[in-house]
Motif scaffolding. Structure first.
Motif, PDB file in Angstrom:
ATOM      1  N   LYS A   3     -61.956  42.344  42.252  1.00 46.02           N
ATOM      2  CA  LYS A   3     -60.635  42.839  41.936  1.00 46.02           C
ATOM      3  C   LYS A   3     -59.836  41.735  41.257  1.00 46.02           C
ATOM      4  N   ALA A   4     -58.780  42.158  40.570  1.00 42.48           N
ATOM      5  CA  ALA A   4     -57.944  41.177  39.892  1.00 42.48           C
ATOM      6  C   ALA A   4     -57.245  40.297  40.920  1.00 42.48           C
ATOM      7  N   GLY A  46     -58.497  42.217  35.837  1.00 45.61           N
ATOM      8  CA  GLY A  46     -59.203  40.988  36.145  1.00 45.61           C
ATOM      9  C   GLY A  46     -60.676  41.032  35.819  1.00 45.61           C
ATOM     10  N   LEU A  47     -61.090  41.982  34.948  1.00 44.92           N
ATOM     11  CA  LEU A  47     -62.497  42.051  34.570  1.00 44.92           C
ATOM     12  C   LEU A  47     -62.843  40.873  33.664  1.00 44.92           C
ATOM     13  N   ILE A 100     -57.385  54.060  31.452  1.00 47.08           N
ATOM     14  CA  ILE A 100     -57.936  54.184  32.802  1.00 47.08           C
ATOM     15  C   ILE A 100     -59.107  55.165  32.826  1.00 47.08           C
ATOM     16  N   TYR A 101     -58.962  56.289  32.113  1.00 48.37           N
ATOM     17  CA  TYR A 101     -60.046  57.276  32.132  1.00 48.37           C
ATOM     18  C   TYR A 101     -61.268  56.775  31.363  1.00 48.37           C
ATOM     19  N   LEU A 102     -61.036  55.994  30.317  1.00 51.26           N
ATOM     20  CA  LEU A 102     -62.147  55.357  29.608  1.00 51.26           C
ATOM     21  C   LEU A 102     -62.901  54.434  30.553  1.00 51.26           C
ATOM     22  N   LEU A 103     -62.155  53.653  31.320  1.00 51.81           N
ATOM     23  CA  LEU A 103     -62.763  52.754  32.292  1.00 51.81           C
ATOM     24  C   LEU A 103     -63.599  53.541  33.301  1.00 51.81           C
ATOM     25  N   PHE A 104     -63.035  54.642  33.795  1.00 55.34           N
ATOM     26  CA  PHE A 104     -63.751  55.469  34.771  1.00 55.34           C
ATOM     27  C   PHE A 104     -65.038  56.038  34.172  1.00 55.34           C
ATOM     28  N   ASN A 105     -64.944  56.575  32.972  1.00 53.87           N
ATOM     29  CA  ASN A 105     -66.119  57.199  32.348  1.00 53.87           C
ATOM     30  C   ASN A 105     -67.235  56.204  32.083  1.00 53.87           C
ATOM     31  N   GLU A 106     -66.869  54.964  31.758  1.00 49.44           N
ATOM     32  CA  GLU A 106     -67.904  53.953  31.553  1.00 49.44           C
ATOM     33  C   GLU A 106     -68.653  53.702  32.858  1.00 49.44           C
ATOM     34  N   GLY A 107     -67.926  53.688  33.951  1.00 50.30           N
ATOM     35  CA  GLY A 107     -68.578  53.513  35.241  1.00 50.30           C
ATOM     36  C   GLY A 107     -69.371  54.741  35.655  1.00 50.30           C
ATOM     37  N   GLU A 122     -62.384  50.836  40.289  1.00 48.26           N
ATOM     38  CA  GLU A 122     -61.277  50.100  39.687  1.00 48.26           C
ATOM     39  C   GLU A 122     -60.324  51.047  38.963  1.00 48.26           C
ATOM     40  N   ALA A 123     -60.866  52.040  38.263  1.00 47.23           N
ATOM     41  CA  ALA A 123     -60.024  53.012  37.558  1.00 47.23           C
ATOM     42  C   ALA A 123     -59.182  53.826  38.547  1.00 47.23           C
TER      43      ALA A 123
END
Length: 329
Positions: A3-4, A46-47, A100-107, A122-123
């Protein structure tokens, strides 16, 4: 993924303000989303640069350059990291939600990859932070609900060997009831605002699946209706591809195939297009065409689990061809 480590004294408002500032096209002119969003992920989540590079499917060097350019534009523009006024808030919130949704979809698309799968958590964490600050924003409620409902299926999406289990075949007893309850409550709360947006429609689709006790009880007519509404709000070949699954359930694979045929060019590099096309062709008994589609899909697979899933279809086609050859002797 860690986490950040936010500076001492940072509040929810500070975090959201930083996120809004990094994602805003008004605040950072001439800095496009592929540069703004990674900077937001670097500062707010914090990625590390390698983690962000994997999420965006680019090299570490290319991502480092994007982030450096974005920082330079911020310095040049003297961007004030302050809370946006009413006129800018909608634009900034939409950009933050997209990030945020882009981050979620990548995961989510990474499956059980230990490096990328935690991006979903994280998203969701970032969405919950925004929701605490913007408690009356229905689209932030809906976005949070959408991710919670999708994440609720995590334990049912893969078998013990890490292979993909399709939605219809998942053991719904393994779905996370707590996440579903939280997600459904947020969907209903957003609905009461009577201001439906794209995330609200997508959350309603996820809620329809979550409310079905079994795959056979899924209200596919409602899902088709919702995807049609989403096509009007946010036209996209991916939305139409998703609607085709509902059409296949309601009208059969021939109607679904006719719907997606015009999408081949815009989705020529999209794994799910060729996997879905192959499945429809297989249902229609057009095995050779199905094999061609599956061959293309496997070449575009993003994870070993996706490749294994398609390989099973190809193995089945090979076995069927052998059996037919024996029968003809």
């Amino acid at each position: 993924m860690r986490k950040a480590n936010w500076p001492s004294g940072w509040t929810v408002r500070t975090i959201a303000t930083m996120c809004c500032g990094c994602c805003s096209s008004a605040a950072i002119p001439n800095c496009h989303p592929p540069s703004r969003f990674p900077l937001a992920l670097r500062i707010v989540s914090g990625l590390t640069v390698p983690q962000i590079a994997r999420a965006f499917l680019v090299s570490e060097a290319a991502m480092e350059q994007r982030i450096t350019r974005a920082k330079g534009r911020i310095a040049k523009a003297e961007v004030p990291f302050e809370a946006p006024g009413p006129a800018e808030r909608a634009e900034r919130l939409a950009a933050v939600a997209a990030m945020i949704y882009l981050l979620f979809n990548e995961g989510y698309s990474a499956g059980n990859d230990p490096e990328r799968a935690p991006l979903c958590d994280e998203a969701i964490r970032l969405a919950r932070l925004l929701l605490r600050l913007f408690q009356t924003e229905p689209e932030i409620m809906a976005l949070t609900a959408l991710m919670l409902l999708q994440q609720s299926r995590l334990r049912a999406r893969f078998d013990t060997q890490g292979e993909v289990i399709l939605l219809d075949d998942q053991d719904r007893g393994h779905w996370d009831a707590k996440l579903i309850s939280e997600g459904l409550a947020l969907v209903d709360k957003a609905l009461r605002h009577n201001r439906p947006g794209p995330y609200h429609v997508q959350a309603a689709i996820a809620a329809t699946h979550s409310r079905a006790a079994s795959a056979g009880e899924t209200d596919w007519a409602n899902i088709d209706h919702l995807y049609r509404a989403l096509e009007q709000m946010q036209p996209s070949p991916v939305v139409t591809l998703n609607r085709a699954v509902a059409v296949a359930k309601l009208e059969g694979p021939a109607a679904a195939l006719a719907l997606i045929d015009p999408l081949e060019k815009p989705l020529s590099g999209y794994f799910y297009y060729f996997g879905t096309r192959g499945a429809f062709l297989l249902q229609l008994g057009r095995n050779q065409e199905a094999r061609t589609a599956f061959d293309r899909a496997i070449s575009l697979a993003n994870t070993p689990a996706e490749a294994t899933h398609i390989r099973r279809h190809l193995d089945r086609l090979t076995q069927d061809a052998k059996e037919k050859a024996k029968e003809s002797i």
